[in-house]
Scaffold this active site. Structure first.
Site, mmCIF file in Angstrom:
data_model
loop_
_atom_site.group_PDB
_atom_site.id
_atom_site.type_symbol
_atom_site.label_atom_id
_atom_site.label_comp_id
_atom_site.label_asym_id
_atom_site.label_seq_id
_atom_site.Cartn_x
_atom_site.Cartn_y
_atom_site.Cartn_z
ATOM 1 N N HIS A 254 -4.033 6.904 1.185
ATOM 2 C CA HIS A 254 -4.260 5.565 0.625
ATOM 3 C C HIS A 254 -5.713 5.180 0.912
ATOM 4 O O HIS A 254 -6.272 5.542 1.933
ATOM 5 C CB HIS A 254 -3.283 4.593 1.287
ATOM 6 C CG HIS A 254 -3.579 3.163 0.993
ATOM 7 N ND1 HIS A 254 -3.726 2.694 -0.294
ATOM 8 C CD2 HIS A 254 -3.777 2.095 1.818
ATOM 9 C CE1 HIS A 254 -3.989 1.402 -0.250
ATOM 10 N NE2 HIS A 254 -4.036 1.013 1.023
ATOM 11 N N CYS B 185 0.815 -1.235 0.000
ATOM 12 C CA CYS B 185 0.000 0.000 0.000
ATOM 13 C C CYS B 185 0.841 1.273 0.000
ATOM 14 O O CYS B 185 0.341 2.343 -0.332
ATOM 15 C CB CYS B 185 -0.917 0.021 1.211
ATOM 16 S SG CYS B 185 -1.895 -1.471 1.314
ATOM 17 N N ASN C 241 -10.002 -0.957 -2.898
ATOM 18 C CA ASN C 241 -8.605 -0.748 -2.524
ATOM 19 C C ASN C 241 -7.705 -1.308 -3.623
ATOM 20 O O ASN C 241 -7.580 -2.516 -3.782
ATOM 21 C CB ASN C 241 -8.341 -1.448 -1.184
ATOM 22 C CG ASN C 241 -6.908 -1.286 -0.702
ATOM 23 O OD1 ASN C 241 -6.035 -0.839 -1.444
ATOM 24 N ND2 ASN C 241 -6.670 -1.652 0.541
#
Ligand code: UT7
Length: 335
Positions: free
Chosen positions: A261, A115, A291
């Protein structure tokens, strides 16, 4: 003084739009649960059977960014490719992208970092540029996660969250006395939490890389201790924000837009509340994309640019946390 300027952006998502209702047909879940716990309403996945890899998603985003920059791929000094879902286990996806772009003499560097892949990528590009080693860099964050997930009720926590997509930026060295471009970055890691989000295979650590037992135990699919990651995120993201502001000698009011994020809307809301950030100053699009790991931040940046939501001299903070555990942020001021 040399500064790293984001000259252009691009994004790409595959065309299979997967709503929560569609997810509910594949496993025991519901639109209500997904929206309430994650904020996600839909995501994009590569169609089953399509002959594409992560580098192909990256390619689509990259050609948009290159065209907007007015750059030829052969002008690049470096390609940096952040992904945790490469086309194949070996080699990394950077060389596939380099080949498709026809960037024959350009080195391609692959980075993982999950991430925070894009954040690590920005820091790497900044070091290359400030040192004079590179003038023009293509940085991409891309993921093809839908074929990496087990779409079952047992794995519904990861199956509803992760998605496919790519974001790309062209980063250029600019000689200036103004405090613009990448102002500062901070990256952290804590391997103590490496088990909180991991896929054990293929591995070399114990036994064979791939064995029937490993497959039976589903060690090749990602496992996530969501609660642990969640708690770490809501603590460490505010902390690193403070560190970044101090390092840059800025106040929180100096940041015009936070671009976090996109792991969970609740994480970003908790972060916003803890930091007292007005809603208009934080950008979320997890509702539409899910995501996309290394791609979340460049996709969000591209949307902000497209919607003219950033203006010259604005300062943004990119921030994120994920598997590793790794976390960090970058402060960037537009020219
Ligand atoms: O970008 C990578 C970094 N990752 C993250 O930042 C993830 C951070 N964590 C999270 O986003 C959240 O922990 C999740 C969204 C993954 C899970 O939410 P949660 O509120 O922590 O739920 P939970 O795991 O505690 O599960 C609560 C219940 C469980 O049922 P029981 O045991 O209470 O009966 C789960 O089985 O919700 C169930 N559950 C689901 N139900 C419907 C888990 N996933 C689902 C689902 N649909 N998709």
């Amino acid at each position: 003084m040399k500064r790293s300027i984001i000259k252009s952006t691009g994004r790409y998502v595959p065309d299979k739009h997967v709503t929560n209702e569609a997810s509910s047909e594949l496993m025991q879940t519901s639109n209500e649960w997904i929206v309430q716990r994650t904020g996600i309403e839909s995501r994009y996945w590569v169609r089953e059977g399509d002959d594409v890899g992560t580098s192909d998603l990256a390619y689509e985003a990259a050609i948009i960014a290159l065209e907007r920059a007015g750059w030829n791929s052969e002008d690049l000094d470096l390609i940096v490719f952040a992904t945790m879902t490469p086309d194949v286990n070996l080699p990394g996806s950077g060389v596939f992208l380099q080949n498709r772009l026809g960037a024959k003499k350009v080195p391609a560097l692959d980075i993982r970092q999950q991430c925070t892949g894009f954040l690590h990528g920005l820091e790497i590009c900044d070091v290359y540029i400030r040192s004079g080693k590179a003038q023009k860099i293509l940085l991409v964050g891309a993921e093809f996660q839908s074929r990496y997930l087990e779409i079952t009720t047992e794995n519904r926590d990861t199956a509803v969250i992760f998605a496919d997509g790519a974001g790309a930026v062209c980063i250029e060295a600019v000689e200036t006395n103004n405090n613009v471009g990448i102002i500062t970055s901070i990256l952290h890691a804590n391997g103590k939490y490496s088990g909180a989000l991991r896929a054990g295979m293929p591995a070399r650590k114990s036994g064979k890389a791939i064995s029937p037992t490993v497959i039976k135990n589903q060690e090749h699919f990602p496992y996530m201790d969501g609660k642990t990651v969640f708690k770490l995120a809501v603590t460490l993201l505010p902390k690193v924000t403070g560190e970044l502001l101090e390092k840059a000698n800025m106040n929180i009011e100096d940041i015009n837009m936070f671009i976090p994020h996109q792991a969970n809307l609740r994480i970003n809301e908790a972060f916003r509340e803890r930091m007292n950030i007005p809603e208009r100053k934080i950008y979320n699009n997890i509702q539409r994309y899910g995501n996309t790991t290394a791609a979340t931040i460049p996709i969000a940046l591209d949307e902000l640019m497209e919607k003219n939501m950033l203006k010259p001299k604005d300062t943004v903070m990119f921030i994120g946390l994920g598997a590793g555990l790794t976390w960090g942020g970058v402060i960037y001021t537009l020219q």
